[in-house]
Design a protein around this motif. Structure first.
Motif, PDB file in Angstrom:
ATOM      1  N   SER A 139       5.712   3.625   0.496  1.00 30.75           N
ATOM      2  CA  SER A 139       5.116   2.307   0.266  1.00 30.75           C
ATOM      3  C   SER A 139       5.395   1.391   1.445  1.00 30.75           C
ATOM      4  O   SER A 139       6.511   1.399   1.985  1.00 30.75           O
ATOM      5  CB  SER A 139       5.737   1.663  -0.977  1.00 30.75           C
TER       6      SER A 139
ATOM      7  N   VAL B 146       0.864  -1.187   0.000  1.00 33.86           N
ATOM      8  CA  VAL B 146       0.000   0.000   0.000  1.00 33.86           C
ATOM      9  C   VAL B 146       0.897   1.232   0.000  1.00 33.86           C
ATOM     10  O   VAL B 146       2.092   1.153   0.296  1.00 33.86           O
ATOM     11  CB  VAL B 146      -0.914   0.050   1.256  1.00 33.86           C
TER      12      VAL B 146
ATOM     13  N   GLY C   4      -4.451   1.505  -2.006  1.00 35.51           N
ATOM     14  CA  GLY C   4      -3.992   0.183  -2.409  1.00 35.51           C
ATOM     15  C   GLY C   4      -5.168  -0.761  -2.618  1.00 35.51           C
ATOM     16  O   GLY C   4      -6.312  -0.339  -2.572  1.00 35.51           O
TER      17      GLY C   4
END
Ligand SMILES: Cc1cc2nc3c(=O)[nH]c(=O)nc-3n(C[C@H](O)[C@H](O)[C@H](O)COP(=O)(O)OP(=O)(O)OC[C@H]3O[C@@H](n4cnc5c(N)ncnc54)[C@H](O)[C@@H]3O)c2cc1C
Length: 258
Positions: A69, A54, A111
């Motif tokens: 990330s 995500v 995500g």
């Protein structure tokens, strides 16, 4: 760093494909003195595959934003999303996530992202997982997903850390390796070993990888994750051992630790 407090503050990406959602921190678990597992509640989470990641976005009061990330650490489970974040001492985002971010606080999340570095429960092939440091996170999601799906795919995990105190998920991995004959675990320590450990500290090199990896003829799918230098070295070694580069999947988290 703060984040927009209202759900209505969620925005879309430029491409408009994956929306930003506002998650809340539901639970914290300390893995090591410098790494923390964060369990987020994410409204309308669409689900994900083991290995996906995500993006988190933090926004300061002056509007400055920082985005990073993080791999998902567990398979899909309703609206719960599990991450494990390693604190980088001079970092911008990870110190906030591991020291300041508190239960009930909001954070923007986008995500799941990524479709190559994934393991699907219907995959039957043998799997070799090689983790360096926090690179264990997406590989742990695969180990957990295999257990949830009661998959019989043979799994081997080689997990390299500097010292025993740097290892994540220690008890869970020990338990899974003992209880499940289809899951093998090899630990490698590069700086200090536990008392009585059979080998001195060393890096995961050709000799050890050839001993712990499946033979190339077994055609395992290989997932390698960690700092840049670790991933490059392990990937080169696996190819030198005859593994098909087409079955090699890598994920790089950032600079090699010094
Ligand atoms: C696909 C992907 C998945 C990731 N998954 C995870 C995860 O599951 N858990 C996790 O803890 N991190 C993960 N990372 C790393 C994460 O995105 C951040 O890079 C990390 O948290 C550092 O961010 P920061 O803002 O604290 O540091 P920054 O402010 O970005 O960097 C500060 C300093 O630290 C160095 N640095 C940056 N990142 C790293 C790193 N990873 N290791 C060592 N030094 C670094 C920089 O070069 C710089 O000198 C992932 C990265 C990628 C690309």
């Amino acid at each position: 760093m703060t984040v927009p407090p209202r759900e209505s503050a969620a925005r879309s990406t430029a491409a408009g494909r994956i929306p930003w959602r506002v998650a809340r921190l539901a639970e914290i678990r300390d893995e090591t003195p410098s790494a923390r597992t964060l369990v987020l509640e994410v409204p309308q989470w669409p689900g994900h595959l083991a290995g996906q990641r995500v993006d988190l976005r933090l926004t300061a009061e002056d509007g400055y934003t920082a985005r990073r990330s993080y791999s998902l650490a567990a398979p899909t489970d309703g609206s719960r999303v599990v991450l494990t974040v390693q604190r980088v001492a001079d970092g911008e985002v990870s110190p906030y996530l591991t020291q300041v971010f508190a239960v009930g606080d909001p954070v923007e999340i986008r995500g799941p992202v990524g479709g190559w570095f994934v393991w699907r429960p219907q995959d039957r092939d043998p799997v070799l997982l090689v983790a360096g440091g926090s690179g264990i996170v997406p590989l742990m999601a695969m180990v957990r997903a295999r257990a949830v799906a009661a998959s019989r795919a043979p799994f081997r995990l080689a997990y390299s850390v500097r010292t025993p105190g740097d290892a994540y998920y220690t008890e869970e991995l020990r338990h899974r390796a003992r209880a499940d004959p289809g899951f093998d675990l090899t630990r490698v320590y590069t700086r200090a070993t536990p008392p009585g450990w059979p080998s001195p500290p060393h890096r995961l090199g050709l000799a050890e990888l050839s001993a712990v990896a499946w033979p190339a003829a077994f055609a395992p799918t290989c997932y390698v994750c960690g700092p840049n230098g670790f991933v490059e070295s392990v990937a080169d070694t696996l190819v030198a051992l005859g593994h098909d580069p087409g079955r090699l999947r890598t994920e790089r988290f950032g600079p090699s630790g010094r």
